[in-house]
Motif scaffolding. Sequence first.
Motif, PDB file in Angstrom:
ATOM      1  N   GLY A 234       0.797  -1.219   0.000  1.00  0.00           N
ATOM      2  CA  GLY A 234       0.000   0.000   0.000  1.00  0.00           C
ATOM      3  C   GLY A 234       0.827   1.265   0.000  1.00  0.00           C
ATOM      4  O   GLY A 234       0.346   2.327   0.396  1.00  0.00           O
ATOM      5  N   ASN A 235       2.076   1.173  -0.434  1.00  0.00           N
ATOM      6  CA  ASN A 235       2.988   2.314  -0.541  1.00  0.00           C
ATOM      7  C   ASN A 235       3.185   3.081   0.769  1.00  0.00           C
ATOM      8  O   ASN A 235       3.044   4.310   0.809  1.00  0.00           O
ATOM      9  N   PRO A 236       3.543   2.385   1.858  1.00  0.00           N
ATOM     10  CA  PRO A 236       3.821   3.099   3.108  1.00  0.00           C
ATOM     11  C   PRO A 236       5.138   3.874   3.056  1.00  0.00           C
ATOM     12  O   PRO A 236       5.386   4.732   3.904  1.00  0.00           O
ATOM     13  N   ILE A 237       5.981   3.560   2.072  1.00  0.00           N
ATOM     14  CA  ILE A 237       7.283   4.213   1.919  1.00  0.00           C
ATOM     15  C   ILE A 237       7.217   5.136   0.708  1.00  0.00           C
ATOM     16  O   ILE A 237       6.657   4.770  -0.332  1.00  0.00           O
ATOM     17  N   ASN A 238       7.776   6.318   0.828  1.00  0.00           N
ATOM     18  CA  ASN A 238       7.849   7.223  -0.313  1.00  0.00           C
ATOM     19  C   ASN A 238       8.666   6.565  -1.426  1.00  0.00           C
ATOM     20  O   ASN A 238       9.839   6.229  -1.241  1.00  0.00           O
ATOM     21  N   SER A 239       8.050   6.350  -2.585  1.00  0.00           N
ATOM     22  CA  SER A 239       8.691   5.588  -3.660  1.00  0.00           C
ATOM     23  C   SER A 239       9.952   6.264  -4.185  1.00  0.00           C
ATOM     24  O   SER A 239      10.915   5.589  -4.565  1.00  0.00           O
ATOM     25  N   THR A 240       9.948   7.584  -4.215  1.00  0.00           N
ATOM     26  CA  THR A 240      11.122   8.308  -4.703  1.00  0.00           C
ATOM     27  C   THR A 240      12.292   8.159  -3.735  1.00  0.00           C
ATOM     28  O   THR A 240      13.435   7.938  -4.149  1.00  0.00           O
ATOM     29  N   GLN A 241      12.001   8.264  -2.434  1.00  0.00           N
ATOM     30  CA  GLN A 241      13.049   8.081  -1.435  1.00  0.00           C
ATOM     31  C   GLN A 241      13.573   6.642  -1.465  1.00  0.00           C
ATOM     32  O   GLN A 241      14.784   6.403  -1.348  1.00  0.00           O
ATOM     33  N   LEU A 242      12.668   5.682  -1.637  1.00  0.00           N
ATOM     34  CA  LEU A 242      13.065   4.277  -1.694  1.00  0.00           C
ATOM     35  C   LEU A 242      13.950   4.019  -2.911  1.00  0.00           C
ATOM     36  O   LEU A 242      14.958   3.300  -2.827  1.00  0.00           O
ATOM     37  N   THR A 243      13.590   4.611  -4.041  1.00  0.00           N
ATOM     38  CA  THR A 243      14.392   4.463  -5.260  1.00  0.00           C
ATOM     39  C   THR A 243      15.818   4.946  -5.033  1.00  0.00           C
ATOM     40  O   THR A 243      16.797   4.267  -5.388  1.00  0.00           O
ATOM     41  N   THR A 244      15.946   6.109  -4.423  1.00  0.00           N
ATOM     42  CA  THR A 244      17.275   6.664  -4.160  1.00  0.00           C
ATOM     43  C   THR A 244      18.064   5.781  -3.203  1.00  0.00           C
ATOM     44  O   THR A 244      19.263   5.533  -3.403  1.00  0.00           O
ATOM     45  N   ALA A 245      17.396   5.275  -2.177  1.00  0.00           N
ATOM     46  CA  ALA A 245      18.081   4.402  -1.217  1.00  0.00           C
ATOM     47  C   ALA A 245      18.578   3.128  -1.890  1.00  0.00           C
ATOM     48  O   ALA A 245      19.695   2.667  -1.618  1.00  0.00           O
ATOM     49  N   VAL A 246      17.768   2.553  -2.773  1.00  0.00           N
ATOM     50  CA  VAL A 246      18.172   1.327  -3.471  1.00  0.00           C
ATOM     51  C   VAL A 246      19.409   1.582  -4.327  1.00  0.00           C
ATOM     52  O   VAL A 246      20.364   0.795  -4.324  1.00  0.00           O
TER      53      VAL A 246
END
Length: 386
Positions: free
Chosen positions: A234-246
């Motif tokens: 359910g997208n509890p994590i900001n997708s843009t922030q997650l992308t950068t972290a990955v």
Amino acid sequence: MALPAPPNYDPNLLDDFMVEFEEAHEFSENTLVELEKHPADEELLHKLFRSVHTIKGNLTFIGFQILVPLLQSVEDILSAVRNEEFGFTREISDVVLLSLDRTKELIAELSGGDDSGTTESSLDHLSQLIASVATCDDKSREARLHSIILELDPSTLALSDPSTNQEDTHPELVHLDTSLGKIEKLLLAHQVTIDDDIAFFFSLMKPLEARSTYWSGRSFRLLLIALSMNHKAGNPINSTQLTTAVIMHDISMAFLPLDILHKSTVYNADERKIVQNHAISSHQLLKNMNRWAEAAEMVLQHHEHFDGMGYPEGLSDEHICHGAKVLAIIDAYDAITHERAHTSRVKRPFIRAVLEINSLSGSQFSPYWIEIFNSVIKMLHARGLV
């Protein structure tokens, strides 16, 4: 031609047989996980041998004698290990697991299921190939095991550059402009805007992946699983922030000496300290860019453990952010599946990697995110994406 119908098969015994088979199969899976952690444990090896032997005996009892040579060949390998003719390895673990899976598949066929495409001659060939591991010389054993793994599970063939595999295109993205790269299309599907910062992070990916043969195609693999897990939850994590972290979580690893980065034996205390410092160093780089504080926290915490036994701060469950919990799981999964792909071009079997990850639920990994991972990884595997 399919396998011939077993002449002495008693269908009235099938239900009881399958209950015992499933129990023995699960026990063998769990024992294999423990054996990889403790390969010299004689008691674990004995338990595994007895489990395989029990399945083999039950096959004879129910009338599936045609499958007995396959498990006899597995016993031959385990007997040689028990006799200390050679050591227990991850490749042997994979062969045992995949042989049990093939046995299960063939049981289904012989009891009225779909034709697996296995013939009597191909089954004999496979059994003989597996049995030969017990008698071949040390120099050829590893290559022999790799060839068996590929025969049992062709999906373990690693591409020379997974990032260029056009068949991996995400099915949700086929309507997009095909001139866009796979990662760009993936991010658009998850509503991640490719701005100047993201574009800069992207520009670092290719040289980072080139630094180590372990990392080829890694960024796309990790992004696909991470964003899919986040979407499933359910997208509890900001997708843009997650992308950068990955993309950025291991950037400091690229600056380690190659003899440490590629070391196959256990790190000494000084080397371990150097390696573990990468989470702090990578975190600091992102922290300097104010916009990426959330991603920086994920990077800092991605080696923390659910039970508090990780690093760098020894945080436990409620103190670890969700992004770091996701990153920890996908990082470990990719390391397991691709640990030997750079040398043998053989990945670890999918089910083997999933079992190993699940064995760490509640200790290293969050049980909640493991459940999400299980659902997502099965879906991606069914679509041929992992």
